[in-house]
Design an enzyme around this catalytic site. Structure first.
Site, short mmCIF file in Angstrom:
data_model
loop_
_atom_site.label_atom_id
_atom_site.label_comp_id
_atom_site.label_asym_id
_atom_site.label_seq_id
_atom_site.Cartn_x
_atom_site.Cartn_y
_atom_site.Cartn_z
N HIS A 129 2.22 -3.42 2.59
CA HIS A 129 2.17 -3.94 1.22
C HIS A 129 2.60 -5.34 1.09
O HIS A 129 1.88 -6.37 0.61
CB HIS A 129 2.87 -3.14 0.23
CG HIS A 129 3.19 -3.48 -1.14
ND1 HIS A 129 2.35 -3.20 -1.98
CD2 HIS A 129 3.84 -4.40 -1.70
CE1 HIS A 129 2.62 -4.00 -3.17
NE2 HIS A 129 3.59 -4.69 -3.05
N GLU A 130 3.53 -5.77 1.75
CA GLU A 130 4.31 -7.04 1.60
C GLU A 130 3.35 -8.05 2.77
O GLU A 130 3.18 -9.27 2.27
CB GLU A 130 5.60 -7.12 2.51
CG GLU A 130 6.56 -6.21 1.62
CD GLU A 130 6.67 -6.66 0.30
OE1 GLU A 130 6.38 -7.99 -0.20
OE2 GLU A 130 7.02 -5.83 -0.79
N HIS A 162 0.78 -9.12 0.39
CA HIS A 162 1.20 -10.38 -0.62
C HIS A 162 0.97 -11.59 0.09
O HIS A 162 0.78 -12.49 -0.35
CB HIS A 162 2.65 -10.02 -0.99
CG HIS A 162 2.94 -9.11 -2.04
ND1 HIS A 162 2.21 -9.18 -3.15
CD2 HIS A 162 3.66 -8.12 -2.19
CE1 HIS A 162 2.53 -8.35 -4.09
NE2 HIS A 162 3.39 -7.61 -3.45
N GLU A 188 0.21 -6.61 -7.46
CA GLU A 188 0.74 -5.36 -6.82
C GLU A 188 -0.33 -4.40 -6.75
O GLU A 188 -0.25 -3.80 -5.52
CB GLU A 188 1.63 -4.57 -7.71
CG GLU A 188 3.22 -5.41 -8.25
CD GLU A 188 3.93 -5.57 -6.64
OE1 GLU A 188 4.02 -4.72 -6.00
OE2 GLU A 188 3.89 -6.68 -6.21
N ASP A 198 -1.46 -3.29 -2.92
CA ASP A 198 -1.48 -1.77 -2.37
C ASP A 198 -2.94 -1.59 -1.77
O ASP A 198 -2.95 -1.04 -0.79
CB ASP A 198 -1.34 -0.90 -3.68
CG ASP A 198 -0.30 -0.84 -4.34
OD1 ASP A 198 0.96 -1.36 -3.66
OD2 ASP A 198 -0.06 -0.38 -5.34
#
Length: 484
Positions: free
Chosen positions: A133-134, A137, A198, A202
């Site tokens: 997930h990070e 980003h 977000e 995901d």
């Protein structure tokens, strides 16, 4: 080898993009971010801010400088990066000692994991889901895009926000106030943008997770457990504040995970060894509580993971200096897996305590033949040489190591100690100067190098080298200050 973090924790939890660390001797180009007209951030500008943020974090947060844990999360992180799309920059993964559940990413290629994640993630796939997930980003440049969105509302926002994040690391009250002031008047737009980020993280994260060979369902499973556990909590963990989990987000992640074939993966021993190491040394609990946790887990854990329990208990006994209890556990573990870096690190510490450093040296030399230049083995090997007063050999190894790994404070600390004990005061000061620079303590770094220059022969090559480094540090200091 045992290292403990220092400083108190400022929980700056920003889920956002990351880029590569700048080597400490590289010239730093000052970005043109401060102009009112600036409405975008280039990759180069992100790199510069990321380097600045990381230096401040090392100074103000309890970054875990543990070679074994660093190797584990670095290997896991780069396995995921290899399967991610749109990767344009290197990544750096590191850990912060904090029992709260959280992870965040920021400019410069950095992804941070709180040690508390290991206490709540029940499998390597669940931990990997947070990291994926990070990483998303990062690859989608969410922090930069978020600032650019703000800049469209107010032309000065990028400069103000980027600078305020740096201030937030150095002085939380000032930074948070600066962030609030900068974003006033456009909060709802930012909230909507964050929710969109977000969900996008995901989506990309689940794809990366599956492609890397992990269970894609691990992400919605972890989300669901967190949401259920903290649904009515008056004080949710930081991760739920920076990564909200509304029902539609959980549902969306579950539906996306169903697009991939379900996987039944065997438990991964290294994950449980890392978890045991954190419980023994970084969970903020005393030895009795740690031993109690291992005793309870031993009764219900899979047989293939029993070594992680023995390893965790051995670490506790080692830290308690109950070497008679630690030795049989570690000896058996090394016998079963002689190349395991978790075990070699621990038994090296044990042999040092038992005044049998020559045994550790023999084990590490054999392991280094299999994996030359490995960070965990090299750091432990240098430490073993140091404990045997083989300072010249240790310095030779550490000079090469710090050249190849200039951002590893462990290497500089050992190099400083080796030179100090050998009586090389100038080189000791130079190594201490590098530690200060890595922590954004520019004045102290310059002071140490100035003292080193004054100790060596006038006009010597050593003095020229020290003086050249002083010039570099002065330039870096001015450019660093200009970012705030």
């Amino acid at each position: 080898m045992k290292f403990f973090p220092t400083r108190t924790l400022l929980c700056l939890c920003i889920a956002a993009p990351c880029l590569p660390a700048i080597a400490q001797n590289d010239p730093i180009e000052l970005p043109d971010i401060g102009t009112v007209a600036g409405s975008t951030l280039t990759i180069d500008q992100e790199l510069i801010y990321g380097d600045a943020y990381m230096r401040m974090l090392r100074n103000n947060q309890p970054v875990i400088n543990d070679p074994v844990l660093n190797e584990y999360i670095d290997n896991l992180g780069h396995r995921l990066v290899a399967s991610a799309n749109d990767v344009k920059t290197p990544f750096t993964f590191f850990m912060i000692r904090d029992r709260n559940i959280n992870a965040f990413a920021f400019f410069g290629g950095y992804v941070a994991l709180h040690s508390g994640l290991f206490l709540h993630a029940q499998s390597e796939s669940e931990l990997a889901s947070v990291m994926a997930h990070e990483i998303a980003h990062v690859t989608q440049r969410h922090l930069a895009r978020s600032m650019e969105e703000q800049a469209r509302r107010s032309p000065a926002t990028i400069a103000a926000l980027a600078g305020s994040l740096l201030l937030a690391i150095a002085a939380p009250e000032a930074g948070i106030a600066a962030i609030n002031a900068t974003m006033a008047g456009s909060i709802q737009g930012q909230i909507n943008y964050t929710r969109s980020n977000e969900k996008e993280a995901d989506r990309f994260g689940i794809a990366t997770l599956a492609k890397a060979g992990f269970d894609a369902n691990a992400m919605p499973q972890f989300f669901t457990r967190l949401a259920d556990e903290y649904r009515y909590a008056s004080k949710p963990p930081p991760m739920l504040l920076t990564h909200p989990l509304p029902e539609d987000r959980i549902t969306d992640s579950r539906e996306r995970a169903r697009q991939y074939p379900p996987l039944k993966l065997a438990p991964h021993l290294d994950y449980h060894l890392a978890r045991a190491r954190i419980i023994a040394r970084y969970a903020g609990i005393d030895a009795d509580a740690a031993l109690d946790w291992f005793a309870r887990s031993e009764k219900k854990i899979d047989a293939t993971l029993q070594p992680s329990i023995q390893y965790g208990k051995a670490l506790v006994y080692l830290d308690l200096k109950q070497f008679d209890k630690a030795e049989p556990l570690l000896t058996q573990l090394v016998k079963e897996q002689p190349d395991n870096h978790f075990y070699l690190d621990a038994i090296s510490d044990l042999y040092i305590e038992l005044k049998q450093a020559d045994k550790a040296q023999s084990l590490l030399e054999k392991a280094l033949k299999q994996t030359p230049n490995n960070s965990v083995l090299t750091i432990n090997y240098a430490n073993v040489l140091l404990k045997q007063d083989k300072f010249t050999d240790a310095i030779r190894i550490l000079q090469r190591y710090t050249h190849d790994n200039p951002n590893d404070i462990n290497g500089w600390q050992l190099l400083s100690e080796a030179n100090s004990r050998l009586g090389n005061s100038a080189e000791d000061l130079a190594a201490r100067g590098e530690i200060m620079a890595l922590q954004a303590n520019w004045n102290k770094a310059i002071q140490f190098y100035t003292q080193a220059s004054q100790l060596v022969e006038l006009g010597s090559l050593a003095q020229a080298r020290y003086d050249a480094r002083i010039d570099q540090l002065m330039v870096q200091r001015e450019r660093f200050l200009s970012l705030q």
